[in-house]
Design an enzyme around this catalytic site. Structure first.
Site, PDB file in Angstrom:
ATOM      1  CG  ASP A 144      -2.293  -0.552   0.944  1.00  0.00           C
ATOM      2  OD1 ASP A 144      -2.648  -0.677  -0.235  1.00  0.00           O
ATOM      3  OD2 ASP A 144      -3.003  -0.884   1.909  1.00  0.00           O
ATOM      4  CB  SER A 175       6.628   6.948   7.980  1.00  0.00           C
ATOM      5  OG  SER A 175       5.469   7.737   7.738  1.00  0.00           O
ATOM      6  CG  LEU A 176       1.294   3.341   4.824  1.00  0.00           C
ATOM      7  CD1 LEU A 176       0.296   3.733   5.899  1.00  0.00           C
ATOM      8  CD2 LEU A 176       0.670   3.508   3.435  1.00  0.00           C
ATOM      9  N   GLY A 179      -0.153  -3.199   8.254  1.00  0.00           N
ATOM     10  CA  GLY A 179      -0.807  -3.403   9.538  1.00  0.00           C
ATOM     11  C   GLY A 179      -1.153  -2.121  10.255  1.00  0.00           C
ATOM     12  CB  ALA A 302     -24.169  -8.332 -73.373  1.00  0.00           C
ATOM     13  CG  LEU A 307     -17.687  -4.546 -67.456  1.00  0.00           C
ATOM     14  CD1 LEU A 307     -18.358  -4.801 -66.101  1.00  0.00           C
ATOM     15  CD2 LEU A 307     -17.100  -3.133 -67.500  1.00  0.00           C
ATOM     16  CE  LYS A 364       4.088  12.686 -53.712  1.00  0.00           C
ATOM     17  NZ  LYS A 364       3.487  13.196 -54.949  1.00  0.00           N
ATOM     18  CG  ASP A 491       1.131  -8.001 -34.911  1.00  0.00           C
ATOM     19  OD1 ASP A 491       1.597  -8.718 -34.000  1.00  0.00           O
ATOM     20  OD2 ASP A 491       1.721  -7.806 -35.988  1.00  0.00           O
TER      21      ASP A 491
END
Length: 684
Positions: A144, A175-176, A179, A302, A307, A364, A491
């Site tokens: 903590d 100093s914490l 307990g 056609a 195409l 581009k 990734d």
């Protein structure tokens, strides 16, 4: 006469100033404080030691001039550590039955959904220190820190500055001890006299969540946004931050439903079915449909044939152009026309990107000759790694990647994104079956190379590592929540993070070839795939085993990168250290920090051994509490259960908080433990 008039005017001016400024100790609004991670500095002018006591008001829940307390409400979130109202009541020193009533719960022990928001009735009092607060008692565990207690355990209902001043008596934060019983002042306030006169009965202490805005909060509570802004001494347009509190002035008891975000709008109603016709005498109809179908089929045949002939002619012209330029454009310094010029460029790009009709307006389209000239004919001296070359266009550096794969999906994503922490695509070129992607250049290479290879570059400091981690998290957060449609990167690795910038290194994410679109909303968004890709050691288990693609997979991968950042070790080395489990050492340390060890000195020693020793050479501070928070965050990110991992927004929040943490350097913390008798051995 003139002198007496002068005295009267002076007295009047003093009274006006006195009334405008308020009597000593009186305050009609409370300041909004956001520096909750800057623990060494008190920031009392922004109320981080506590909301200031006012002169009192009257009526309803507000205190009168003879009262220094009031009834109020706090907000809190259920967590795995505090999964029900009884546990929350125990932590906050509240009455469990009152919590159940305030939250319309039958039993205080009924389990709550993780993250569920609850209302906590509380009595708020003005203390001798002239701050409003409600005190809770907490027993510290190993690992903590003041910041962990205030922002993690109590979720921002207190501040590390207030805990240090009141629980430790301004003693050093180190100093914490485990307990130790700690008094935690919870943030609350009572309405001022002016607010009470306007009908305000309660000031709800509201914990700010990610993406919260003052206007949206005001709408949920049914109050005016201007009143919230005034109560917190801020503008409506000011940014508010997680782990901070807002005071919400309400005129009646709040309801738990006001804590929930409004549901999304319902989906549009289904289209009405087409009207049916009489089913008798269908023979003529069938004959007509058959004749029409034959006619349509003839026309389509056609068109398709025409195409196809046109496409063959275009491909022949394109092939002839490549052949004509093949022997002349190799070195990039010839003046001959390059391949795919003019109309051929549009035909080639259009064929590869059938869905990108406006490709030339957003990117581009380079010629091969331009790229060859910019890279000195793709000289080995310009290679910066793999198939990536450093190019220079009009004095500006760029990266050119040569790829043989289909790049349509990758370009589709990169041309749409615009974020500081995601590599920007500048343009592209197609030549002899290969694609050339031109993107911004990161002069410091990949994170993996910087951590593992070094290459003569100085090691990254702790603050630089946290900044890079935050940058990657913010880039992923943008991908997950702000692109349309949302994407998952799939990734993420230390090799997919580039380092750019000067002394202040910034992280940029690349490699979008494996990114996937996800459907759904929030944390439930996912998709499935049978095509498993990614980098070994970084891929989430649910993706490897079941093909589940979700934002939590990126969270897992980022957790591995965070582990590399902290330890300075690659995945292979981590696996070797853990006998096949790269997370073995981290999980053991995280368990100690969660209270598994009562020996603070031993935990500190293990934390030091866990860190990349190269950081010591940077001479920068490495706060113990920040390391502890990072370890806990990594442990959550790499959990096997995807549902138990945090979202990317929460990861970014924690890293932002870590970035602001300052405090004792690592060695001063060790010296404290040794000087206090915690460890008599030599410094490792």
């Amino acid at each position: 006469m003139a002198q007496s008039r002068s005295h009267a005017m002076a007295a009047f001016a003093f009274v006006v100033v006195f009334l405008l400024s308020g009597a000593p100790g009186a305050r009609s609004q409370q300041p909004y404080g956001s520096q909750v991670a800057d623990c060494p500095n008190k920031h009392n002018d922004t109320g981080l030691l506590g909301y200031f006591c006012s002169s009192g008001g009257g009526g309803g829940g507000a205190p009168s001039s003879s009262s220094s307390s009031c009834q109020t409400y706090l907000t809190f979130h259920a967590t795995p550590r505090y999964p029900d109202l009884a546990a929350i009541a125990s932590l906050l020193g509240a009455d469990a039955s009152s919590l159940a009533a305030a939250n319309s719960a039958a039993l205080p022990t009924a389990a709550l959904a993780p993250g569920a928001k609850v209302l906590v009735p509380a009595t708020c009092s003005c203390t001798g220190a002239a701050y409003y607060q409600r005190n809770a008692t907490y027993v510290a565990v190993a690992g903590d820190t003041l910041l962990v207690i205030a922002n993690d355990t109590f979720q921002g209902l207190s501040t590390c500055q207030a805990v240090q001043e009141q629980a430790l008596g301004d003693a050093p934060a180190r100093s914490l001890l485990a307990g130790q019983r700690v008094t935690v002042p919870l943030r609350c306030a009572c309405p001022s006299a002016a607010q009470a006169a306007a009908g305000v009965r309660y000031l709800v202490t509201y914990l700010v969540d990610e993406f919260d805005e003052v206007g949206a909060i005001a709408a949920r509570f049914g109050v005016d946004a201007g009143n919230i802004s005034a109560a917190n001494e801020m503008a409506i347009t000011d940014t508010i931050y997680p782990f901070t509190t807002l005071l919400i002035p309400v005129k009646s008891k709040p309801d738990v439903s006001q804590l929930r975000s409004p549901p999304p709008p319902p989906p549009p109603p289904p289209a009405a079915p087409a009207p049916t016709t009489n089913r008798k005498n269908h023979t003529g109809v069938y004959v007509g449909i058959g004749a029409a179908a034959v006619a349509v089929l003839a026309v389509v045949t056609a068109v398709v044939a025409a195409l196809a002939v046109r496409a063959r002619r275009q491909r022949r012209r394109a092939t002839a152009a490549v052949a004509a330029a093949g022997g002349k454009g190799g070195k990039g310094n010839d003046k001959a026309s390059p391949a795919f010029t003019g109309g051929e460029v549009s035909v080639s790009i259009s064929e590869a990107f059938s869905g990108l009709s406006d490709i030339k307006s957003s990117l581009k389209v380079f010629t091969y000759a331009e790229l060859a000239a910019a890279t000195d004919g793709f000289s080995p001296d310009r290679r910066v790694g793999g198939s990536v070359y450093r190019a220079v266009f009009n004095g500006d550096a760029a990266a050119v990647e040569v790829v043989d794969r289909d790049v349509s999906a990758e370009v589709e994503i990169m041309r749409k994104i615009n974020h500081l922490n995601l590599v920007r695509l500048i343009g592209l070129c197609h030549h002899r079956g290969r694609w050339y992607l031109v993107s911004e250049y990161a002069e410091h290479g990949t994170l993996r190379d910087r951590l593992l290879a070094g290459g003569g570059a100085p090691p990254l400091s702790w603050s630089q590592r946290v900044q890079v981690a935050l940058d990657v998290a913010e880039g992923l957060r943008y991908l997950h929540g702000y692109t349309r449609p949302p994407y998952v990167h799939m990734d993420v690795s230390s090799d997919s993070v580039l380092l750019a910038g000067g002394a202040d290194l910034r992280g940029k994410l690349r490699n979008f070839g494996g990114a996937r679109v996800i459907r759904g909303g929030g944390g439930e968004a996912f998709t499935m795939t049978s095509n498993i890709a990614g980098t070994r050691g970084y891929t989430a288990p649910e993706y490897l085993e079941h093909g589940v693609v979700s934002p939590k997979a990126d969270v897992y991968s980022l957790g591995v990168v965070l582990l590399e950042l902290v330890t300075g070790k690659g995945v292979d080395e981590l696996e070797a250290d853990g006998a096949g489990d790269p997370f073995a050492g981290m999980n053991a340390l995280a368990g100690d920090l969660d209270g598994g060890s009562e020996d603070d000195a031993a935990v500190t020693r293990r934390m030091e051994e866990f860190l990349d020793p190269a950081m010591a050479a940077t001479g920068s501070s490495c706060p113990r509490e920040a390391v502890a928070m990072m370890v806990k965050l990594i442990e959550r990110c790499v959990r096997r259960d995807a549902a138990a991992r945090p979202g990317m927004g929460e990861v970014a929040q924690h890293l932002l908080m870590l970035h602001g943490v300052s405090g004792d350097g690592w060695h001063s913390s060790l010296e404290h433990y040794r000087s206090s008798g915690g460890d008599g051995g030599e410094q490792p």
